[in-house]
Design a protein around this motif. Structure first.
Motif: not given
Length: 250
Positions: A18, A21, A92, A133, A158
């Motif tokens: 995560r 991203i 993120d 996230i 996503l």
């Protein structure tokens, strides 16, 4: 020139995290635009130069770990003699739900080690694209959560998010952050554009067991209904299928 920076940690061990991203977002910008050169090592990172609209843009993924991201960003802006507001950092955000985003300029680092490092090198007056996230619920779980992989089910939000960021990246390059935000909001929440303005009577709750003001049930229904079909095929789907290990996806 504009500098668009995606934050993440380098190496295959982290690529599905995560926390990465930001890397995924600049990878998708690179994939969708034929003007960008292949990635190459420079400024303690991976860079690619190209055009978004009429703006010359350098994409940057720092090759240092997250807490040293500012070293790469600092080298790049000094070389090109850029100002902090020429820089867009994509990263993120724990305090936003998945699929949500926020654009802002300046401000604190909010405990994000990548931002902390960048601010130490170039000051805080750079632009930020925060990608939600979600939060694991407890502070002690945060580290494992952000360094954990996206789940297969996360593809549903996503993939469209990254696609729309890349589709409208020319607005980021042009410094049109409000227009960029509007485009993403309408693309990711198409029903929002159709919702009628609420009148003063519609802001009041209806008595129990009785219908609300005219149009209110329609608004609730619109909020609960998603009409957009998510893409199931194409290069974007293949990229996320590989990252998220979804062998059964089509």
């Amino acid at each position: 020139m504009r500098l668009i920076v995606g934050l993440g940690n380098p190496g295959a061990k982290y690529e599905r995290n995560r926390h990465n991203i930001g890397f995924l977002a600049v990878d998708e910008i690179h994939r969708q635009s034929s003007s960008f050169a292949p990635w190459r090592a420079r400024f303690q990172g991976q860079v690619s130069e190209g055009l978004l609209g009429s703006e010359k843009v350098l994409l940057l993924k720092p090759s240092t770990f997250m807490n040293e991201s500012g070293r790469a960003v600092g080298e790049a802006i000094r070389f090109y003699k850029l100002q902090p507001d020429d820089v867009v950092v994509i990263y993120d955000e724990l305090d936003l739900p998945p699929a949500k985003f926020r654009m802002k300029k300046g401000g604190g680092h909010g405990g994000h080690n990548g931002l902390r490092s960048i601010t130490a090198h170039i000051g805080e007056n750079y632009r930020r694209l925060r990608l939600g996230i979600g939060h694991p619920g407890e502070k002690r779980l945060v580290s494992n959560y952000v360094l954990g992989d996206f789940a297969k089910a996360d593809r549903e939000w996503l993939e469209p998010l990254l696609d729309e960021i890349a589709r409208h990246a020319d607005l980021l390059a042009a410094g049109k952050d409000s227009q960029f935000s509007n485009k993403l909001t309408l693309a990711l929440d198409p029903e929002k554009a159709k919702r009628p303005a609420r009148t003063s009577t519609e802001t009041k709750s209806a008595p129990s067991g009785k219908p609300g003001p005219k149009g209110q049930s329609h608004i609730r229904q619109a909020r609960q209904t998603k009409t957009a079909e998510l893409p199931k095929k194409g290069p974007m789907a293949e990229m996320l299928k590989k990252l998220l290990g979804n062998k059964d996806a089509t």
